[in-house]
Design a protein around this motif. Sequence first.
Motif, PDB file in Angstrom:
ATOM      1  N   GLU A  63      -0.793  -7.761   5.939  1.00  0.00           N
ATOM      2  CA  GLU A  63       0.332  -8.268   5.140  1.00  0.00           C
ATOM      3  C   GLU A  63       1.544  -8.424   6.054  1.00  0.00           C
ATOM      4  OE1 GLU A  63       0.671  -5.133   2.246  1.00  0.00           O
ATOM      5  OE2 GLU A  63      -1.373  -5.440   1.542  1.00  0.00           O
ATOM      6  N   CYS A  90       8.688  -1.741   3.763  1.00  0.00           N
ATOM      7  CA  CYS A  90       7.338  -1.215   3.519  1.00  0.00           C
ATOM      8  C   CYS A  90       6.532  -1.297   4.825  1.00  0.00           C
ATOM      9  CB  CYS A  90       6.669  -2.003   2.396  1.00  0.00           C
ATOM     10  SG  CYS A  90       5.451  -1.052   1.471  1.00  0.00           S
ATOM     11  N   HIS A  92       5.544  -3.875   6.590  1.00  0.00           N
ATOM     12  CA  HIS A  92       4.461  -4.860   6.638  1.00  0.00           C
ATOM     13  C   HIS A  92       4.427  -5.641   7.958  1.00  0.00           C
ATOM     14  CE1 HIS A  92       3.750  -4.961   2.001  1.00  0.00           C
ATOM     15  NE2 HIS A  92       3.647  -3.764   2.517  1.00  0.00           N
ATOM     16  N   GLU A 127       2.404  -9.440  -0.858  1.00  0.00           N
ATOM     17  CA  GLU A 127       1.860  -8.241  -1.500  1.00  0.00           C
ATOM     18  C   GLU A 127       2.896  -7.640  -2.439  1.00  0.00           C
ATOM     19  OE1 GLU A 127       1.065  -4.171  -2.441  1.00  0.00           O
ATOM     20  OE2 GLU A 127       2.673  -4.726  -1.114  1.00  0.00           O
ATOM     21  N   GLU A 128       4.172  -7.728  -2.029  1.00  0.00           N
ATOM     22  CA  GLU A 128       5.229  -7.025  -2.763  1.00  0.00           C
ATOM     23  C   GLU A 128       5.592  -7.662  -4.090  1.00  0.00           C
ATOM     24  OE1 GLU A 128       6.260  -4.242  -2.087  1.00  0.00           O
ATOM     25  OE2 GLU A 128       6.105  -3.888   0.062  1.00  0.00           O
ATOM     26  N   HIS A 152      -1.893   0.765   6.275  1.00  0.00           N
ATOM     27  CA  HIS A 152      -0.515   0.712   5.798  1.00  0.00           C
ATOM     28  C   HIS A 152       0.304   1.799   6.496  1.00  0.00           C
ATOM     29  CE1 HIS A 152       2.944   0.139   3.358  1.00  0.00           C
ATOM     30  NE2 HIS A 152       2.365  -0.811   2.670  1.00  0.00           N
TER      31      HIS A 152
HETATM   32 ZN    ZN Z   1       3.449  -2.019   1.337  1.00  0.00          ZN
END
Ligand code: ZN
Length: 460
Positions: A63, A90, A92, A127-128, A152
């Motif tokens: 991602e 996050c 990514h 993804e978010e 992740h």
């Molecule tokens: Zn994430």
Amino acid sequence: MIELSDKIWELAELGLIEFSSSKLLADELEKHGFKVERGIAGMPTAFVAAWGETKPVLGIMGEYDALPGLSQRREPRKTPVEPGKPGHGCGHNIHGTSGMAAAIAVKMAMEKYGLKGTVRFYGCPAEENFSGKVFMVRDGYFDDVDAALSHHPGSMNAATLKSCLAVSSAKFSFYGKASHAGGSPDQGRSALDAVELMNVGVNFLREHVIQDARIHYIVEKGGEQPNIVPAYARSWYYIRAPERDQLEYIYNWVLDIAKGAATMTRTELKHELIGGLHNLVPNRTIAELVVRNMREIGPPEWSDQEREFAEEIAKSITPEMKIEELRKSKRPGWEKLVDKLIDDEIPDPWGGGEVSHGSTDVGDVSWQTPTVEFTTATWVLGTPGHSWQGVAQSGVGLGHKSLIFAAKVMAGTAIDLLMGEDLIEKAKKEHGQRIGKREYRPPISVGVNPPLDIWSKPGE
Ligand SMILES: [Zn+2]
């Protein structure tokens, strides 16, 4: 690899418009001999890069979307590059790059040792917010995959057996009638009243839903100015629950409340289901393999400078925040981590039968094929998700070392799977047992497409 991750960190592009970030990854894979198909499943920033043509097929996911409003410098205190702009809260930038690096490493090993099979990297947008993988699954891109891996960034080195929540995302629009709010309010019908009454109804519903359910909303549109009765108002809801049938039960109740609000206010309701996700199906076979590889490779060693940065970040996390984050993890012996700065242990997979309360579109992939998304310690213990601390740490040495560690772990796991067909068989058997009689139905209907114009669309 580190340069690529840093570039994506700096670009910080939002879901569905990660044009430069996805291109960087796709170009790099192409350079390494992968066959790249761009713009798949109706998303210009989605792609699949493949090497090899035979079975087994191993999928690695990456991602690269950022989060709005989280702009942050590479500094251990809250300092945006540009206030209000996106940031990689996050991590990514690492998610995409660790997966890409692993795919390239696997391909090199396959070539060198003549291993049979196919390695595929899935470039997964949004993804978010709009769950790119759901569209990729719906359009069949994971149909022939024998096992899938994903990494992740996090604050622990962990491959857990936890599930996460399924989610439905829906917009509720109410149509009333404008009128002068002072002179002739009796002629108006307020769409905003309907939005508010629906929210009140849903807030009363909270007491009567299962413990693990989550319902959250925002008001996207609430009128123009106070002297006009709002003719149009709209709210946006997420509803989450451990299983899709539980979710649908609550969703239908929320819909009834929305209808009730429309009746009460003599407005009209239109609702639109814009997205949905499945819960995650864990896999012990692959999780154990990931942990074995983590132990074989060994977690990164941090330099004094990296430790100093981590210590500064840790000052912004209160003991209460840290304890709650650790407690929530349900990791056996989490109490021992309270005084630790960075996680350097590699625990056995834990959390069977537990559910974490976020959601991910990796869930939908995990219904198709045995799948594991593991984490590596990138952030100091207690770092909240989607925070400026997450952005800062994802762009410095802490993130870089975690990225390389994760890429090695993923490559090692993938090679183990490719070399031992019995492992894939075992993972598949477990997968079948876990799914049982449950059936996968795409959470979005055939006519729903990724909302490509989302960042340019003016409000109604
Ligand atoms: Zn994430």
